[in-house]
Design a protein around this motif. Structure first.
Motif, PDB file in Angstrom:
ATOM      1  N   TRP A 263      40.289 -23.980  47.803  1.00  0.00           N
ATOM      2  CA  TRP A 263      40.510 -25.441  47.747  1.00  0.00           C
ATOM      3  C   TRP A 263      39.193 -26.195  47.886  1.00  0.00           C
ATOM      4  CZ3 TRP A 263      39.681 -29.429  51.293  1.00  0.00           C
ATOM      5  CH2 TRP A 263      40.235 -30.683  50.918  1.00  0.00           C
ATOM      6  N   GLU A 264      39.025 -27.216  47.046  1.00  0.00           N
ATOM      7  CA  GLU A 264      37.844 -28.073  47.119  1.00  0.00           C
ATOM      8  C   GLU A 264      38.308 -29.520  47.152  1.00  0.00           C
ATOM      9  OE1 GLU A 264      35.334 -27.264  43.829  1.00  0.00           O
ATOM     10  OE2 GLU A 264      34.730 -25.269  44.548  1.00  0.00           O
ATOM     11  N   PRO A 265      37.721 -30.323  48.003  1.00  0.00           N
ATOM     12  CA  PRO A 265      38.122 -31.740  48.067  1.00  0.00           C
ATOM     13  C   PRO A 265      37.693 -32.468  46.782  1.00  0.00           C
ATOM     14  CG  PRO A 265      36.192 -31.366  49.432  1.00  0.00           C
ATOM     15  CD  PRO A 265      36.653 -30.013  48.970  1.00  0.00           C
ATOM     16  N   PRO A 266      38.437 -33.497  46.413  1.00  0.00           N
ATOM     17  CA  PRO A 266      38.046 -34.274  45.229  1.00  0.00           C
ATOM     18  C   PRO A 266      36.747 -35.024  45.475  1.00  0.00           C
ATOM     19  CG  PRO A 266      39.829 -35.377  46.389  1.00  0.00           C
ATOM     20  CD  PRO A 266      39.640 -34.034  47.066  1.00  0.00           C
ATOM     21  N   MET A 267      36.043 -35.312  44.384  1.00  0.00           N
ATOM     22  CA  MET A 267      34.769 -36.014  44.487  1.00  0.00           C
ATOM     23  C   MET A 267      34.998 -37.530  44.407  1.00  0.00           C
ATOM     24  SD  MET A 267      32.781 -33.449  44.841  1.00  0.00           S
ATOM     25  CE  MET A 267      31.117 -34.074  44.598  1.00  0.00           C
ATOM     26  N   VAL A 268      34.233 -38.284  45.172  1.00  0.00           N
ATOM     27  CA  VAL A 268      34.296 -39.752  45.153  1.00  0.00           C
ATOM     28  C   VAL A 268      32.873 -40.286  45.011  1.00  0.00           C
ATOM     29  CG1 VAL A 268      36.419 -39.886  46.514  1.00  0.00           C
ATOM     30  CG2 VAL A 268      34.190 -39.901  47.662  1.00  0.00           C
ATOM     31  N   GLU A 269      32.762 -41.579  44.667  1.00  0.00           N
ATOM     32  CA  GLU A 269      31.445 -42.198  44.531  1.00  0.00           C
ATOM     33  C   GLU A 269      30.742 -42.230  45.872  1.00  0.00           C
ATOM     34  OE1 GLU A 269      31.778 -46.027  42.823  1.00  0.00           O
ATOM     35  OE2 GLU A 269      32.472 -45.298  40.870  1.00  0.00           O
ATOM     36  N   ASN A 270      29.463 -41.925  45.822  1.00  0.00           N
ATOM     37  CA  ASN A 270      28.645 -41.907  47.028  1.00  0.00           C
ATOM     38  C   ASN A 270      28.162 -43.326  47.333  1.00  0.00           C
ATOM     39  OD1 ASN A 270      26.900 -41.442  49.113  1.00  0.00           O
ATOM     40  ND2 ASN A 270      25.549 -40.039  47.974  1.00  0.00           N
ATOM     41  N   PRO A 271      28.557 -43.917  48.451  1.00  0.00           N
ATOM     42  CA  PRO A 271      28.109 -45.280  48.765  1.00  0.00           C
ATOM     43  C   PRO A 271      26.606 -45.367  49.016  1.00  0.00           C
ATOM     44  CG  PRO A 271      29.269 -44.323  50.646  1.00  0.00           C
ATOM     45  CD  PRO A 271      29.462 -43.375  49.489  1.00  0.00           C
ATOM     46  N   ASP A 272      25.951 -44.233  49.271  1.00  0.00           N
ATOM     47  CA  ASP A 272      24.504 -44.242  49.518  1.00  0.00           C
ATOM     48  C   ASP A 272      23.687 -44.002  48.254  1.00  0.00           C
ATOM     49  OD1 ASP A 272      24.876 -44.697  52.240  1.00  0.00           O
ATOM     50  OD2 ASP A 272      25.126 -42.536  52.637  1.00  0.00           O
ATOM     51  N   PHE A 273      24.378 -43.803  47.116  1.00  0.00           N
ATOM     52  CA  PHE A 273      23.670 -43.551  45.855  1.00  0.00           C
ATOM     53  C   PHE A 273      22.977 -44.829  45.390  1.00  0.00           C
ATOM     54  CE2 PHE A 273      23.725 -43.495  41.153  1.00  0.00           C
ATOM     55  CZ  PHE A 273      22.825 -42.467  40.959  1.00  0.00           C
ATOM     56  N   LYS A 274      21.705 -44.769  45.055  1.00  0.00           N
ATOM     57  CA  LYS A 274      20.903 -45.946  44.682  1.00  0.00           C
ATOM     58  C   LYS A 274      20.420 -45.915  43.244  1.00  0.00           C
ATOM     59  CE  LYS A 274      19.245 -46.321  49.445  1.00  0.00           C
ATOM     60  NZ  LYS A 274      18.052 -46.340  50.322  1.00  0.00           N
ATOM     61  N   GLY A 275      20.781 -44.891  42.524  1.00  0.00           N
ATOM     62  CA  GLY A 275      20.355 -44.820  41.138  1.00  0.00           C
ATOM     63  C   GLY A 275      18.926 -44.351  40.987  1.00  0.00           C
ATOM     64  N   GLU A 276      18.412 -44.503  39.752  1.00  0.00           N
ATOM     65  CA  GLU A 276      17.054 -44.052  39.479  1.00  0.00           C
ATOM     66  C   GLU A 276      16.053 -45.006  40.127  1.00  0.00           C
ATOM     67  OE1 GLU A 276      14.095 -43.186  35.666  1.00  0.00           O
ATOM     68  OE2 GLU A 276      16.190 -43.814  35.361  1.00  0.00           O
ATOM     69  N   TRP A 277      15.082 -44.434  40.829  1.00  0.00           N
ATOM     70  CA  TRP A 277      14.079 -45.282  41.478  1.00  0.00           C
ATOM     71  C   TRP A 277      13.041 -45.752  40.474  1.00  0.00           C
ATOM     72  CZ3 TRP A 277       8.760 -44.942  42.223  1.00  0.00           C
ATOM     73  CH2 TRP A 277       8.224 -45.902  43.111  1.00  0.00           C
ATOM     74  N   ARG A 278      12.686 -47.017  40.567  1.00  0.00           N
ATOM     75  CA  ARG A 278      11.621 -47.567  39.742  1.00  0.00           C
ATOM     76  C   ARG A 278      10.704 -48.393  40.633  1.00  0.00           C
ATOM     77  NH1 ARG A 278      15.991 -48.307  36.095  1.00  0.00           N
ATOM     78  NH2 ARG A 278      15.713 -47.167  34.132  1.00  0.00           N
ATOM     79  N   PRO A 279       9.424 -48.256  40.414  1.00  0.00           N
ATOM     80  CA  PRO A 279       8.501 -49.068  41.218  1.00  0.00           C
ATOM     81  C   PRO A 279       8.660 -50.541  40.869  1.00  0.00           C
ATOM     82  CG  PRO A 279       7.319 -47.948  39.480  1.00  0.00           C
ATOM     83  CD  PRO A 279       8.711 -47.395  39.460  1.00  0.00           C
ATOM     84  N   LYS A 280       8.391 -51.398  41.819  1.00  0.00           N
ATOM     85  CA  LYS A 280       8.507 -52.830  41.556  1.00  0.00           C
ATOM     86  C   LYS A 280       7.432 -53.278  40.561  1.00  0.00           C
ATOM     87  CE  LYS A 280       5.654 -54.273  45.512  1.00  0.00           C
ATOM     88  NZ  LYS A 280       5.629 -55.035  46.779  1.00  0.00           N
ATOM     89  N   GLN A 281       7.702 -54.404  39.891  1.00  0.00           N
ATOM     90  CA  GLN A 281       6.803 -54.920  38.857  1.00  0.00           C
ATOM     91  C   GLN A 281       5.870 -55.982  39.442  1.00  0.00           C
ATOM     92  OE1 GLN A 281       7.157 -53.947  35.137  1.00  0.00           O
ATOM     93  NE2 GLN A 281       7.688 -52.317  36.594  1.00  0.00           N
ATOM     94  N   ILE A 282       4.640 -55.944  38.955  1.00  0.00           N
ATOM     95  CA  ILE A 282       3.656 -56.961  39.340  1.00  0.00           C
ATOM     96  C   ILE A 282       2.987 -57.491  38.077  1.00  0.00           C
ATOM     97  CG2 ILE A 282       3.236 -55.926  41.604  1.00  0.00           C
ATOM     98  CD1 ILE A 282       0.644 -54.717  40.430  1.00  0.00           C
ATOM     99  N   ASP A 283       2.330 -58.644  38.189  1.00  0.00           N
ATOM    100  CA  ASP A 283       1.614 -59.211  37.041  1.00  0.00           C
ATOM    101  C   ASP A 283       0.535 -58.249  36.565  1.00  0.00           C
ATOM    102  OD1 ASP A 283       3.119 -61.500  37.158  1.00  0.00           O
ATOM    103  OD2 ASP A 283       1.684 -62.595  38.399  1.00  0.00           O
TER     104      ASP A 283
END
Length: 428
Positions: A263-283
């Motif tokens: 038996w394996e529990p069903p998967m749910v969305e991870n509330p700590d998931f932040k997606g792909e990291w991108r550095p912030k933009q500057i001029d």
């Protein structure tokens, strides 16, 4: 000496007389059909014109023009100029006419065209080359404009400014003035509506300079306004799985590992998931802006100080389509004198328009009074009917016996019946 002065005055007066290339007021009845020629262009079903002053007019004889008679038709008719225009060099050209859309037109043309000598009047159609197209055109509530189109070197050039045409049921006068200083003026009802320079308000000429078609953006040209911040770094706890096992899920009591597998529990969305990291933009300190090709002289540019010049105008025509017929064309004038055209407008249009409006206003007022009387009559009838209904309701609500009604005395038979009833009650 006096004789020379007299002759000079005669010469001055003669030389100042306007040239009238064409004038038509349809004042000679059906004789207009001998001057105007219907198109017989194949594959087109053309409508007919008829003489009419419309429902409202000042002087029926003077205000009669030619009226479109058939709905959903093309109209093609033309007439030769009494004096063809060979050249307007050094002269003003004035085109003036009136049109009345008494049918409250919602889609259709009300303009005229000037044609060269190459036109075959019996083959007039929408693609026939013309010199000038001028006048109102209506198609729906938003497209209600005055066209001013010049043919220049084989291209039809549209006015870049917007001139809204009149769209009521009254007669309106449209005047186009093209002057030898390369300026123009459009008047409606003898009042200026638009003016300017030909070169600025039409695309007669190529631009003096153009972007160099051979130039290309340098490889090292930096057109990115922003860049990644080189000092920004990804947080250590950033990477988290997108889904995780449901922490609240429990293995069913009837789950059989041997039969059902592990038996394996069903998967749910991870509330700590932040997606792909991108550095912030500057001029971007090296940003150079959007690259533009350098401007060079346009090899196709040429100067033309005679944009106003018209040559070879031999016919005037009405070449239009109308969904709903009823437009009346009248008082057509082509001349080289704008003062003369303005005076003609005062003597004809302004007099007729005033009388026409007075009659229409009187008719509108009469109809308004009739509607008001009809409204009052209807309201009176409704009030009377309501009062009658209320009276009937009151009659239905009255008691069977009025308080002051007299009660009839019982007759002998009634007395005997009452006595017999009383005896029966006693025995019981």
């Amino acid at each position: 000496m006096h004789r020379l002065l007299f002759l000079s005055c005669i010469f001055f007066v003669a030389s100042s007389d306007p040239t009238v290339y064409f004038r038509e007021d349809f004042a000679d009845g059906d004789a207009w059909t001998s001057r105007w020629i219907y198109s017989e262009h194949k594959d087109k079903e053309f409508g007919k014109f008829g003489l009419s002053a419309g429902e409202f007019f000042h002087d029926e004889a003077k205000d009669t023009g030619i009226k479109t008679l058939e709905n959903a038709r093309f109209y093609g008719v033309s007439a030769p100029l009494s004096t063809p225009v060979e050249s307007t060099e050094g002269k003003t050209l004035v085109v003036q006419f009136s049109v009345k859309h008494e049918q409250k037109i919602d889609c259709g043309g009300g303009y005229i065209k000037l044609f060269p000598s190459s036109l075959d009047p019996k083959d007039l159609h929408g693609e026939a080359p013309y010199n000038i197209m001028f006048g109102p055109d209506i198609c729906g509530p938003s497209a209600r404009r005055v066209h001013v189109i010049f043919n220049y070197r084989g291209k039809n050039l549209l006015l870049k400014k917007e001139i809204r045409c009149k769209d009521d049921a009254l007669t309106h006068l449209y005047t186009l003035i093209v002057r030898p200083d390369n300026t123009y003026e459009v008047r409606i009802d003898n009042v200026k509506e638009q003016s300017g320079k030909l070169e600025e308000d039409w695309d007669f000429l190529e631009p003096k300079q153009i972007a160099d078609p051979e130039a290309s953006q340098p490889e090292d040209w930096d057109d990115n306004p922003f860049i990644d911040d080189p000092e920004d770094s990804k947080p250590e706890d950033w990477d988290q799985p997108e889904t995780i096992p449901d922490p609240e899920a429990k293995k069913p009591d009837d789950w059989d590992d041997d039969m059902d597998g592990e038996w394996e529990p069903p998967m749910v969305e991870n509330p700590d998931f932040k997606g792909e990291w991108r550095p912030k933009q500057i001029d971007n300190p090296k940003y150079q802006g959007e690259w533009e090709a350098p401007m060079i002289d346009n090899p196709n540019y040429f100067e033309d100080d005679k944009l106003y010049l018209q040559k070879d105008i031999k016919f005037i025509g009405i070449d239009i389509w109308q969904v709903k017929a009823g437009s009346i064309f009248d008082n057509i004038l082509i001349t080289d004198d704008e003062d003369f055209a303005r005076n003609v407008a005062k003597e004809t249009f302004e007099v007729s328009a005033k009388g026409e409006k007075e009659k229409k206003d009187a008719k509108d007022e009469e109809e308004r009074k009739e509607r008001e009387e009809e409204r009052k009559k209807k309201e009176a009838e409704e009030a009377k009917a309501e009062a009658e209904d209320e009276e009937e309701d009151l009659d239905e609500d009255e008691p069977a016996f009025a308080p002051d009604a007299e009660v009839e005395s019982p007759n002998a038979e009634d007395k005997e019946a009452q006595a017999e009833t009383a005896d029966i009650k006693d025995e019981l």
